[in-house]
Design a protein around this motif. Structure first.
Motif: not given
Length: 171
Positions: A17-19, A21-22, A24-25, A28, A34, A71
């Protein structure tokens, strides 16, 4: 089985659930979850198995990894020795298989699931490992009906199966 008692093994499913890179975004955002990635953590807590597009893009094991606990979310799964052994056998059989970008992407856009032989994405591989081990009861979790096997969906399926298992223990 030891003296009529089944020995259990605890495997953890790690949900990222960590930030990240793009990618991952986007995962999500698109899946409305999440979580953007998942792996299995073996009982020794030092070996993680699965497939990641961010590492080698192959089914593999990683050892003694360093990670930020904030994360990740972890879900414990109690398995019999036989179920655990079956997961390890599934890992050996699929080790080296490559990431399924086509299957993952098309399964999100089309009203049916795309599965390519010897290709996997992280949560799909874990779902199959849990199914062949017998953790997922096909009468409760119908993987063949699942178009989307994203990390968030996998999380929900595991929680659903765990609830059903607990209900059966109470009966």
């Amino acid at each position: 089985m030891l003296g009529g008692v089944f020995m259990s093994m605890v495997v953890k499913v790690a949900f990222y659930k960590g930030k990240g890179n793009w990618i991952n975004k986007i995962i999500r955002w698109w899946t409305k979850s999440s979580y953007s990635h998942a792996e299995l953590v073996l009982p020794n807590k030092m070996t993680w198995i699965g497939i990641s597009p961010f590492l080698s893009s192959k089914v593999e094991s990683r050892h003694n990894i360093t990670f930020k606990i904030k994360n990740w979310d972890f879900v414990d799964i109690d398995l019999t020795e036989h179920q655990y052994s079956t997961i390890l056998d599934f890992f050996k059989e699929t080790k080296g298989c490559t990431y399924d970008w086509v299957g993952m992407l098309f399964s999100q856009f089309l009203p049916f699931r795309i599965k390519r032989k010897n290709k996997w994405y992280c949560s799909e591989w874990i779902a199959y490992a849990l199914r062949v081990s017998g953790f997922f009861n096909w009468q409760v979790i119908k993987l063949y009906d699942q178009r989307d096997l994203s990390p968030g969906v996998l999380y929900d399926l595991i929680i659903k199966q765990k609830r059903k298992n607990n209900e059966n223990l109470e009966d």
